[in-house]
Design a protein around this motif. Structure first.
Motif, mmCIF file in Angstrom:
data_model
loop_
_atom_site.group_PDB
_atom_site.id
_atom_site.type_symbol
_atom_site.label_atom_id
_atom_site.label_comp_id
_atom_site.label_asym_id
_atom_site.label_seq_id
_atom_site.Cartn_x
_atom_site.Cartn_y
_atom_site.Cartn_z
ATOM 1 N N ILE A 75 -5.089 6.445 3.993
ATOM 2 C CA ILE A 75 -5.879 5.456 4.723
ATOM 3 C C ILE A 75 -5.816 4.069 4.086
ATOM 4 C CG2 ILE A 75 -8.008 6.128 3.528
ATOM 5 C CD1 ILE A 75 -7.582 4.716 7.146
ATOM 6 N N GLU A 76 -5.784 3.984 2.774
ATOM 7 C CA GLU A 76 -5.731 2.662 2.138
ATOM 8 C C GLU A 76 -4.432 1.947 2.507
ATOM 9 O OE1 GLU A 76 -8.145 1.212 0.699
ATOM 10 O OE2 GLU A 76 -9.522 2.913 0.517
ATOM 11 N N TRP A 77 -3.331 2.694 2.513
ATOM 12 C CA TRP A 77 -2.057 2.092 2.934
ATOM 13 C C TRP A 77 -2.112 1.696 4.396
ATOM 14 C CZ3 TRP A 77 1.165 3.783 6.861
ATOM 15 C CH2 TRP A 77 2.357 3.052 7.005
ATOM 16 N N ARG A 78 -2.694 2.520 5.243
ATOM 17 C CA ARG A 78 -2.780 2.237 6.673
ATOM 18 C C ARG A 78 -3.596 0.971 6.935
ATOM 19 N NH1 ARG A 78 -1.629 6.859 10.080
ATOM 20 N NH2 ARG A 78 -0.696 8.470 8.793
ATOM 21 N N MET A 79 -4.707 0.836 6.250
ATOM 22 C CA MET A 79 -5.533 -0.366 6.417
ATOM 23 C C MET A 79 -4.765 -1.610 5.951
ATOM 24 S SD MET A 79 -9.006 1.432 4.969
ATOM 25 C CE MET A 79 -9.889 -0.084 4.652
ATOM 26 N N LYS A 80 -4.090 -1.483 4.826
ATOM 27 C CA LYS A 80 -3.321 -2.605 4.287
ATOM 28 C C LYS A 80 -2.190 -2.983 5.238
ATOM 29 C CE LYS A 80 -0.794 -4.055 0.136
ATOM 30 N NZ LYS A 80 -0.318 -3.635 -1.219
#
Length: 341
Positions: free
Chosen positions: A237-242
């Motif tokens: 999720i952190e990569w997706r948000m970024k």
């Protein structure tokens, strides 16, 4: 063809699903779903999460758990996906349409002219609007239900959207930032509300696995198959948000506003310009989508009442390609087309 939006998954999801199927799991809602719910709750910083079939059922169950039913009125923004209003109708209550704030496209508190028992505040495309003002307005007399189906990952003043209301409703549809194909979940803050959702989605049973039904209920359960995918998606999720924020920057040469994780990237222009761009991009096999028409223009909700800002904004927005798989080169290609329009 550059698709308007597509799900993003890879080998991790495939391997996890293969492992689960080989384990002999029963596929229906069970221990993997419980783990997915725990991880979602930990990410959002809330005590309870209950997974359900989709975002619409999340809103519907939240309304029922809040005691909304026939004869009640529920405030709904005029500019939202029709499911928001439909969920109210499903309970027997009456959706009271409210115009939007032209500065943030969310429900305009100053346009409310009707007493209501509840409000569904839609975080449209990840926007928080005047969230704290809205919560204060609802504090004592109105049940606040947050439709955060387009807002997973977005924040307002450091707090995740979907966690401000008594209930927060999310979607895990194929075009969301994390997806289980179909699916959704409800955020609650008290054990009483959580247990009410759990009973309602499991035939009204106080305890699963028996045939004693003390309450009205439905078969609105999740599946462990979906949870297997959801857990793997949530790990990234952190990569997706970024990446969503990076795509925004590629489009507009500026960083996305603080806390904002766009669901769809929006082009805003005059109506004729918007429609011309839509036709041109589609001819060039660049997928895009016009903003929802206002709820009051839909045949099943038709009214002569005016909603000036909802009508105006709806005709100005075009959703551009927004998939997580987009490359910088593809975004530049799309930019070139709309800048030349």
């Amino acid at each position: 063809m550059i698709n308007h939006i597509e799900p993003y998954y890879g080998k991790a999801e495939q391997q996890a699903m293969d492992k689960y199927l080989k384990s002999g799991g029963f596929m229906t809602e069970h221990t993997v779903t419980r783990e997915f719910e725990r991880l979602l709750a930990a990410f959002l910083g809330v005590p309870y999460v209950s997974c359900v079939p989709n975002g619409t059922s999340a809103i519907y169950l939240s309304l029922l758990a809040a005691g909304i039913g026939k004869g009640d009125k529920v405030l709904v923004p005029d500019l939202t996906m029709v499911a928001t209003a439909n969920a109210v109708r499903m309970t027997g209550a009456e959706p009271i349409l409210v115009d939007i704030d032209p500065w943030n496209f969310c429900l305009d508190i100053h346009a409310v002219h009707s007493e209501a028992k509840a409000m569904i505040y839609v975080d449209l495309n990840g926007r928080s609007g005047n969230m704290r003002e809205m919560k204060k307005y609802c504090k004592d007399n109105i049940i606040l239900i947050e439709d955060a189906c387009q807002a997973f990952g977005s924040k307002h003043k450091g707090k995740y959207l979907g966690t401000f209301g008594r209930f927060g409703c999310f979607s895990l549809g194929f075009h969301k930032i994390i997806t289980t194909g179909q699916g959704g979940f409800v955020v609650t803050h008290t054990k009483v509300d959580y247990e009410a959702i759990e009973r309602l989605k499991d035939f009204g049973r106080v305890k699963s696995g028996n045939d004693i039904h003390d309450h009205m209920g439905f078969n609105f359960k999740f599946t462990d198959l979906q949870a297997v995918i959801g857990i793997e998606q949530l790990k990234t999720i952190e990569w997706r948000m970024k990446k969503k924020r990076q795509i925004y920057q590629w489009y507009f040469d500026e960083e996305a506003p603080e806390g904002y994780v766009p669901w769809f990237i929006e082009y805003v222009g005059f109506p004729l310009e918007r429609d011309e761009l839509y036709e041109m991009l589609m001819k060039k096999k660049i997928g895009c989508r016009k903003m929802y028409p206002p709820i009051h223009t839909q045949k099943i909700y038709k009214t002569d009442k005016e909603f000036h800002f909802a009508e105006t904004i709806s005709e100005m927005i075009l959703w551009l390609p927004s998939s997580l798989s987009l490359t910088k080169e593809q975004v530049r290609m799309v930019r070139k087309e709309y800048e030349n329009c």
